[in-house]
Design an enzyme around this catalytic site. Structure first.
Site, short mmCIF file in Angstrom:
data_model
loop_
_atom_site.label_atom_id
_atom_site.label_comp_id
_atom_site.label_asym_id
_atom_site.label_seq_id
_atom_site.Cartn_x
_atom_site.Cartn_y
_atom_site.Cartn_z
N LYS A 237 -1.33 1.26 -54.00
CA LYS A 237 -1.15 1.97 -55.28
C LYS A 237 -0.47 0.77 -56.48
O LYS A 237 0.54 0.07 -55.76
CB LYS A 237 -0.12 3.29 -55.79
CG LYS A 237 0.00 3.83 -56.91
CD LYS A 237 0.43 5.04 -57.24
CE LYS A 237 0.98 5.45 -58.91
NZ LYS A 237 1.56 6.46 -58.74
N SER B 126 0.12 10.51 -61.51
CA SER B 126 -0.69 8.59 -62.05
C SER B 126 -1.85 8.27 -60.34
O SER B 126 -2.06 7.46 -60.93
CB SER B 126 0.68 7.87 -62.70
OG SER B 126 0.73 8.28 -60.87
N SER C 23 3.30 12.30 -58.57
CA SER C 23 2.17 11.82 -58.53
C SER C 23 1.36 11.28 -57.22
O SER C 23 -0.04 10.57 -57.12
CB SER C 23 2.75 10.44 -59.07
OG SER C 23 2.89 10.67 -61.32
#
Ligand SMILES: [Mg+2]
Ligand SMILES: [Zn+2]
Lengths: 99, 499, 499
Positions: B78, B153, B177
């Site tokens: 990420k 996210s 997330s």
């Protein structure tokens, strides 16, 4: 009912250093009012007798020894600087107080 | 096709000499080249670096070195996690072009385990969002249906797994997330106990809530990755200085006989899609069939969790994101003769941050400001105490707690973009875990009958009892697999014939 | 035409408050392992943590806590059983995170006091300065203001930032308001800072160099009409970089306030900057709106709960108080109060002590440091301790005089030469060929010559007028360029003239 005016948002934007246009301030003022009304619910149960929690786990006394570890090279430190001069970060003129 | 296998199977193939890490990595790079134009899971693909790491892993293996179980396996990172020399944007224009001069602890641990980092995945800007629509670099598309969101996210990480662009990914979970994207993409995601995985080098959104964790396609794969990244880090003052629970062993065990599983009354019913609830209840029946005792528990203060979260997270982010000021790194806007540093900060932050980020910064600035602190931030912290107490009480009655991960399946891109409150409701079931610092997992529970999209089953366990998640997760996963006959991702349809 | 100080104190009562920032002498910074060496090349002592790079996290330096507790104990404070860091949020380019990690409502040491003694019209008088708090925080970087004529911030075109100092541990010591100082407010302020500095030095927790900024004083001054209990508006004067300046700044602000009040004008609550050259203060840029620091507990750090045995161990190891130490020295050296006060005032006590410890007679050591050396220091407008002459040099000179190898006059020459950088005393004596002329033959020749030049004086001496010998001795000393031992000359001369 939390009323948030454009001036309130403008003051917050000043504190947060964001240069918002008037339309953005207006839009945010109305959104913020809605959000604040939703989140203000926390006050319903936040009594005097309830202690606040700022850390999820009860850790304490976490220290490091006073030992020097390698720093970045100045080249690495300055590698992402938008501007630099004399091995220092170059920034626009500062309007603050003298340090 | 090797890319369709699980990480554990890939590891076995590497160990047996069936394939090499270079070949495996190349296969994933090829897959990315083929499908990522449509999925947009990646913001940066580091082909060269990945192949070099793969070659190194192969070389070590050839030399007979003792390797970690995941050595040579590719992974998607990420973009909120810094990796030395590799662009790290956090999905924000603010950090466009920034190459960090250091590695996060998670990256150091991945390197030490010879895991191959393919590149950086898309995300809601600074991890603020539940759909990955808030990325400054455009949304990520859900491989199940490209017109839908992959969650957020960490939508880039979850989508990369569902699109078979990577077998493993790193996510971060501040309010859900990792888990909510896992739920809507039919993958597995774990938010470890707060302090279980180092936050050093994780660009902070909300420091007291953020936690990095593993994303994978199976419970065992998640456990293998979890074990690589977990453990005490002296660079993170909030890191737990205790042994990591035996999570891989638990994932291999998967025995719920005699275990008490608590269903949280408040996390079902109104607002939850019927298909989501149906799959949840079927999973409960499976667990009961395996010998678990299902009990109902009540967590009365959970209804305040969302409100408290949307005060605490914005407050902390308003401070954490203050450093993005155009002085030392990142973009600089409006620098011209006679323009002051203060004006340049103002202009840069106006242009560099997206709408959601600015909304939360302003909200947090308000909640912390003098005269409002007690009513907002202070009250939210008290609610946090109450939520912790709810969990403490519930864990007296049950070994783990369960709920649907997200109230709905993946929604359409753009559907909730203009309604922050509706968007925030996505995280209603995942947020309490972050508030209390405990651990949680989401694993696929099936497809909702309304839309044939994946639904998620959430398991929650007390702090430092992460092994319980894997034990229960593995048991449920095995039961579901034998019921379905094939992994849920074999039904991914968004990528058509290529999937 | 400025108001006379006597007129100020005839009408107003000063109210004093002092904030002192001390850079701790730890090897590494407050929250990272970077070096703290003063004067290093710019940006060579920085890392992701102290540059505030995204993802970096602080870890508290244990030594800094220890030093702060020691300071608190030496200032008679209670050590808080629970204290925390907070974030003080405001934007400034020299502060990398745009918040200062500081302590707010939970400081580590509270409620102490420090007694200082002032030489007043009524003799030595004691004032008690109460300490409100001692807390920890971190220093900022340093800016160079470029362009513009003066190197000052106003009128500069741009600034250059060096973050070597950013993150150096700072302790802030805040007094309560000090009432009842009357006309002695400036002296009390100075004596407080001096006493504090001596304590910090004795604790060995800081190098307390005001001129290098490792000890910085902010003086808060307000006036109230005598007999009134309405407090006046205060000004906060920064940039006070020497003990002398502390006294001057307080006196100057008292006069400035009184002038404004006498004219019926308002004192503005603001920060002012002390100007070393004029002794006056200048207004900082007054902020158009008040800052709102939005303090909240630092989520990246955990609370400090010092162990009671740790505190007691530190308490037991505290060095002798400087005031006790001084009393002991005064007794041992049998020095009268006035002279002790003048040593303290000239700031040479410590250096005299070091000289005595190297074997010098206390009276002689005191004589040189307060006499010849202090005179030269005065000429150069520095303190004696700043001159390039060491206690060892002075002890050596004292020994040489005692051994008859130097006369006082020659010793003065040696001191001047050492200060001029000609080397250590032995080197100066060697290269300048300085020696006491003790060769009787050479002295007798000079004596004969003097008698021949002033026969009438010689006659008087022969006649029993011994004081008249002075003129002849002077002539001999002149002839031998001061290298003769005057006592010896006198002895030989009187003998020669039949006395
Ligand atoms: Mg301070
Ligand atoms: Zn550093």
């Amino acid at each position: 009912m939390a009323e948030i005016s454009r001036d309130d948002v403008a003051n917050l934007a000043r504190l947060a250093r964001i240069d918002m246009a008037p339309a953005e301030l207006d839009h945010l003022a109305s959104e913020l009012g809605v959000i604040l009304n939703a989140v203000a619910r926390v006050q319903e149960v936040a009594g005097q007798n309830v202690p606040p929690t700022s850390h999820p786990l009860p850790l304490q006394n976490v220290y490091r020894k006073d030992e020097v570890t390698p720093s970045l090279t100045p080249e690495a430190a300055l590698s992402a600087a938008p501007a630099s001069e004399e091995q220092r970060f170059k920034v626009p003129k500062i309007l603050g107080e003298e340090a | 096709m090797i890319i369709k296998r699980n990480a554990a199977d890939m590891a076995a193939a590497l160990a047996s000499g069936e394939t090499t890490s270079v070949a495996l990595t190349q296969a994933h790079l090829d897959r990315i080249a083929e499908v990522d134009k449509e999925v947009h899971a990646f913001l940066h693909v580091d082909s060269e670096g990945a192949l070099a790491q793969a070659a190194l892993a192969d070389k070590k293996r050839a030399a007979g070195e003792k390797l970690s179980p995941l050595a040579g396996i590719p992974l998607a990172l990420k973009d909120v996690m810094v990796q030395k020399g590799i662009p790290t944007t956090c999905g924000s224009k603010m950090l466009e072009g920034w190459r960090p001069p250091y590695d996060s602890t998670v990256v150091s641990k991945l390197r030490a385990a010879d895991v191959v980092i393919l590149g950086k995945t898309n995300m809601d800007e600074f991890a603020m969002g539940s759909s990955t629509e808030n990325s400054a670099y455009g949304p990520t598309h859900n491989p199940w249906d490209l017109s839908r969101i992959p969650g957020g996210s960490g939508g880039g990480s979850s989508a990369s797994l569902a699109a078979f662009e990577a077998p493993l990914a790193i996510g971060t979970d501040t309010g859900g997330s990792i888990r909510q994207p896992a739920a809507v993409t039919g993958t597995v995601g774990v938010k470890p106990t707060y302090g279980g995985v180092s936050r050093y080098g994780l660009v902070a959104f909300s420091s007291s809530l953020d936690q990095a964790g593993p994303c994978a396609r199976t419970v065992l794969d998640a456990a293998l990755l979890h074990e690589v990244i977990a453990g005490h880090d002296p660079k993170d003052s909030t890191s737990i200085n205790a042994p990591v629970p035996a999570i891989v062993a638990a994932a291999k065990n998967g025995n719920v006989k005699g275990l008490k599983i608590g269903v949280i009354k408040e996390l079902q019913g109104e607002g939850y899609q019927a298909g989501v609830l149906n799959r949840f209840n079927e999973s409960l029946e499976l667990l009961a069939g395996l010998g678990a005792e299902i009990v109902e528990v009540s967590c009365p203060y959970f209804e305040y969790a969302l409100a408290a979260y949307y005060l605490i997270a914005p407050s902390e982010c308003s401070s954490n994101l203050a450093r993005f000021d155009a002085m030392r790194y990142g973009i600089r806007v409006g620098d011209a003769s006679g323009v002051s540093a203060e004006e340049v900060m103002n202009l840069t932050r106006e242009v560099g941050f997206g709408r959601e980020v600015k909304r939360r910064i302003i909200l947090g600035t308000y909640a912390l400001s003098s005269g409002y602190y007690d009513a907002y931030y202070g009250s939210a912290q008290k609610v946090r105490t109450l939520i912790k107490q709810d969990f403490d009480n519930a864990f007296l009655k049950a070994d783990v707690l369960v709920s649907p991960t997200a109230p709905t399946t993946a929604f359409k891109i753009g559907e909730k973009a203009d309604d922050p409150i509706a968007m925030y409701l996505n995280d209603i079931a995942t947020i309490p875990v972050n508030m209390a610092g405990i651990c949680g997992m989401s694993l696929p529970s099936g497809l909702a009958e309304e839309d044939n999209l994946p639904t998620g089953f959430q398991i929650m366990a007390p702090a430092m009892k992460d092994d319980r998640l894997y034990n229960v997760g593995a048991a449920l996963e095995a039961a579901l697999l034998s019921k379905w006959g094939a992994p849920i991702l074999s039904h991914v349809s968004g990528l058509g014939a290529r999937a | 035409m400025s108001l006379k100080y006597e007129d100020v104190i005839a009408k107003y009562e000063p109210v004093l408050g002092l904030e002192v920032h001390v850079e701790l002498g730890t090897a590494s910074k407050m929250f990272c392992g970077c070096n703290t060496i003063f004067g290093a090349e710019p940006n060579t002592q920085t890392c992701p943590v102290c540059l505030g790079l995204p993802g970096a996290l602080p870890v508290v330096n244990e030594k800094a806590i220890e030093y702060t507790i020691m300071i608190g104990l030496a200032l008679n404070c209670s050590i808080a059983p629970f204290s925390r860091f907070a974030r003080k949020n405001y934007f400034y380019p020299d502060m990398p995170k745009n918040f200062q990690t500081s302590q707010y409502d939970e400081p580590i040491c509270i409620n102490g006091f420090l007694d200082v003694e002032i030489d007043t019209d009524e003799g030595i008088k004691k004032f008690r300065v109460e300490i409100e708090r001692v807390h920890m925080e971190e220093d900022t970087g340093k800016s160079l203001h470029m362009g513009g004529a003066t190197g000052r911030i106003h009128g500069a075109d741009y600034s250059l930032l060096d973050y070597n100092r950013a993150g150096i541990p700072l302790v802030e010591i805040v007094t309560k308001i000090v009432p009842g100082t009357g006309k002695y407010a400036p002296e009390v302020a100075r004596a407080y800072v001096a006493e504090l500095r001596d304590i910090l030095r004795s604790l060995n927790v800081s190098d307390v160099k005001m001129e290098q900024g490792s000890l910085r004083c902010d003086a808060n001054v307000s006036l109230r009409l005598i007999g009134s209990d309405v407090l006046g508006t205060r000004s906060e004067t920064k940039n006070v970089n020497s003990l002398r300046s502390v006294e001057r700044a307080v006196r100057g602000e008292m006069i400035r306030h009184a002038e404004l009040l006498n004219k019926g004008e308002r004192v503005v609550q603001e920060t002012r900057h002390f100007q070393e050259d004029t002794g006056l203060t200048r207004s900082g840029r007054s902020k158009e709106q008040a800052e709102d620091y939005r303090y909240f507990p630092e989520p990246d750090l955990v609370p400090i709960v010092p162990d009671a045995t740790w505190i007691e161990t530190l308490r037991a190891a505290l060095p002798e108080k400087p005031s006790t130490h001084r009393k002991r020295l005064q007794e041992a050296w049998s020095v009268p109060d006035k002279e002790m006060a003048s040593m303290i005032n000239a700031d040479v006590l410590e250096i005299v002590e070091a000289t005595v410890n190297l074997g010098a007679d206390p009276a002689k050591a005191r004589g040189w440091w307060l006499g010849e050396i202090a005179r030269i220091a005065n000429e150069k407008d520095v303190t004696a301790a700043d001159l390039p002459i060491t206690p060892k040099d002075v002890a050596e000179i004292v020994a040489l005089v005692a051994a008859g190898e130097l006369t006082d006059k020659l010793a003065r020459q040696v001191i001047e030469a050492v200060i001029a950088g000609e080397g250590r005393p032995s080197e100066v004596i060697e290269t300048r060929g300085i020696k006491v002329v003790s060769d009787d033959g050479a002295l007798m020749a000079a004596i004969e010559k003097a008698i021949a030049a002033q026969p009438e004086v010689a006659e008087k001496v022969r006649g029993g007028n011994l004081p008249a010998a002075g003129a002849l001795i002077g002539a001999v000393m002149k002839e031998t360029e001061g290298q003769a031992d005057a006592a010896k000359v006198r002895e030989l001369l009187l003998k020669h003239l039949g006395q």
